[in-house]
Write a protein that holds these residues in place. Structure first.
Motif, mmCIF file in Angstrom:
data_model
loop_
_atom_site.group_PDB
_atom_site.id
_atom_site.type_symbol
_atom_site.label_atom_id
_atom_site.label_comp_id
_atom_site.label_asym_id
_atom_site.label_seq_id
_atom_site.Cartn_x
_atom_site.Cartn_y
_atom_site.Cartn_z
ATOM 1 N N ARG A 121 30.784 17.481 -26.571
ATOM 2 C CA ARG A 121 31.910 17.939 -27.372
ATOM 3 C C ARG A 121 32.926 16.556 -27.463
ATOM 4 N NH1 ARG A 121 32.712 21.814 -24.467
ATOM 5 N NH2 ARG A 121 32.037 23.516 -26.133
ATOM 6 N N VAL A 122 33.073 15.918 -26.522
ATOM 7 C CA VAL A 122 33.938 14.603 -26.682
ATOM 8 C C VAL A 122 33.434 13.658 -27.685
ATOM 9 C CG1 VAL A 122 35.252 12.926 -25.334
ATOM 10 C CG2 VAL A 122 34.974 15.156 -24.367
ATOM 11 N N LEU A 123 32.049 13.340 -27.475
ATOM 12 C CA LEU A 123 31.371 12.490 -28.159
ATOM 13 C C LEU A 123 31.476 12.560 -29.593
ATOM 14 C CD1 LEU A 123 27.791 10.976 -27.487
ATOM 15 C CD2 LEU A 123 28.481 11.503 -29.795
ATOM 16 N N SER A 124 30.952 14.088 -29.955
ATOM 17 C CA SER A 124 31.221 14.380 -31.634
ATOM 18 C C SER A 124 32.319 14.326 -32.069
ATOM 19 C CB SER A 124 30.503 15.592 -31.634
ATOM 20 O OG SER A 124 30.991 16.677 -30.725
ATOM 21 N N LYS A 125 33.402 15.073 -31.222
ATOM 22 C CA LYS A 125 34.774 15.113 -32.128
ATOM 23 C C LYS A 125 35.490 13.861 -31.935
ATOM 24 C CE LYS A 125 35.660 19.962 -30.649
ATOM 25 N NZ LYS A 125 36.118 20.460 -31.938
ATOM 26 N N SER A 126 35.152 12.898 -30.956
ATOM 27 C CA SER A 126 35.590 11.537 -31.080
ATOM 28 C C SER A 126 35.198 10.603 -32.280
ATOM 29 C CB SER A 126 35.439 10.676 -29.760
ATOM 30 O OG SER A 126 36.166 11.370 -28.655
ATOM 31 N N ALA A 127 33.823 10.833 -32.319
ATOM 32 C CA ALA A 127 33.035 10.052 -33.461
ATOM 33 C C ALA A 127 33.544 10.520 -34.853
ATOM 34 C CB ALA A 127 31.767 10.052 -33.362
ATOM 35 N N ALA A 128 33.870 11.672 -35.091
ATOM 36 C CA ALA A 128 34.243 12.419 -36.199
ATOM 37 C C ALA A 128 35.924 11.674 -36.860
ATOM 38 C CB ALA A 128 34.345 13.959 -36.156
ATOM 39 N N ALA A 129 36.620 11.601 -35.583
ATOM 40 C CA ALA A 129 37.886 11.019 -35.786
ATOM 41 C C ALA A 129 37.786 9.492 -36.119
ATOM 42 C CB ALA A 129 38.706 11.073 -34.617
ATOM 43 N N MET A 130 36.901 8.741 -35.325
ATOM 44 C CA MET A 130 36.518 7.552 -35.661
ATOM 45 C C MET A 130 36.064 7.276 -37.175
ATOM 46 S SD MET A 130 35.069 6.272 -32.162
ATOM 47 C CE MET A 130 35.909 6.564 -30.496
ATOM 48 N N SER A 131 35.030 8.095 -37.538
ATOM 49 C CA SER A 131 34.522 7.977 -38.798
ATOM 50 C C SER A 131 35.430 7.756 -40.058
ATOM 51 C CB SER A 131 33.616 9.087 -39.041
ATOM 52 O OG SER A 131 34.190 10.189 -39.422
#
Length: 255
Positions: A121-131
């Motif tokens: 959850r943290v990985l996917s949501k953080s990565a979406a923001a970083m993208s």
């Protein structure tokens, strides 16, 4: 990766590994969200670090809670770093006990939810923001560091839930790195061995005497700042991607 003007989020940021990592990231120039449920400890740490850190009460089993923590990080600066190092309960019981009773699947699932699904959850949501970030000169937009355990490779008796969860984090790592390569987000995993943290509930001298001799070299438990030092090196070295790094003094768990 230069952290000047950047923000970071550390789930479990008020704990032993988390606090040390927060301090390392702040010293490197980042502003950090201490994402944790330990409100008293988190706020004390944030107060100590001044304007460089804020505490955000965060439950990694909740989409809304993680989203709120990420928004708070984006308010501090461009989100470049997420370190997933939260803890949680693990029952520490055999799959079938001496009375022939099976370990409850609901308890097993709860551990998976915290340590594996929470990590995703943290990985996917953080990565979406970083993208959505503007890429740096290196082409990178961010990095996510997850935390497994050497128990994910050689779990001990009574660690079925914890070992399965941490093994899942290890298995997630390379796939996530490949998935996120096109958007310039790196993914790395750290697998610690026996480290001293306040979670042991013992004085460090007592804990070291009990568990330190089981580590080949150096013959002691790890220090939280040694984890944090590795995490910062991962942040700063753009060519580290898709790998799980054991940090364990050559320790291998035996039965």
């Amino acid at each position: 990766m230069d952290l000047s003007g950047a923000s970071a989020i550390v789930t479990g940021g008020a704990g032993g590994f988390g606090e040390a990592t927060v301090r390392r990231l702040v010293a490197a120039g980042a502003r950090v969200v201490i994402a944790d449920l330990a409100e008293e400890k988190g706020k004390l740490l944030a107060d100590d670090l001044g304007e460089s850190a804020i505490f955000v009460s965060t439950d990694v089993t909740s989409d809304d809670s993680v989203d709120a923590a990420i928004r708070a990080a984006e308010d501090l600066g461009t989100l470049r770093v997420a370190v997933v190092v939260h803890g949680g309960p693990a029952a520490g019981k055999r799959i079938v006990n001496r009375e022939g009773k099976a370990y409850p699947a609901a308890t097993f699932a709860r551990t998976i939810d915290i340590f594996l699904t929470g990590t995703y959850r943290v990985l996917s949501k953080s990565a979406a923001a970083m993208s959505q970030n503007e890429p740096l000169d290196s082409g990178q937009r961010g990095v996510v560091i997850t935390t497994a355990s050497i128990a994910g490779y050689e779990g001990q008796v009574g660690q079925s839930d914890y070992s399965a969860a941490k093994g899942g984090v290890i298995g997630l790592n390379l796939t996530a790195a490949r998935d996120l390569a096109p958007v310039g987000v790196r993914v790395m995993c750290i697998a610690p061995g026996t480290f001293f943290t306040p979670a042991y509930g013992l004085a460090e001298e007592e804990a070291q005497a009990k568990w330190g001799p089981g580590v080949p070299n150096p013959k002691r438990m790890g220090h939280a700042d040694e984890y944090a030092s590795l995490a910062l090196q991962i942040v700063q070295n753009d060519y580290l991607n898709g790998e799980t790094i054991r940090i364990d003094g050559a320790q291998r768990f035996n039965i």
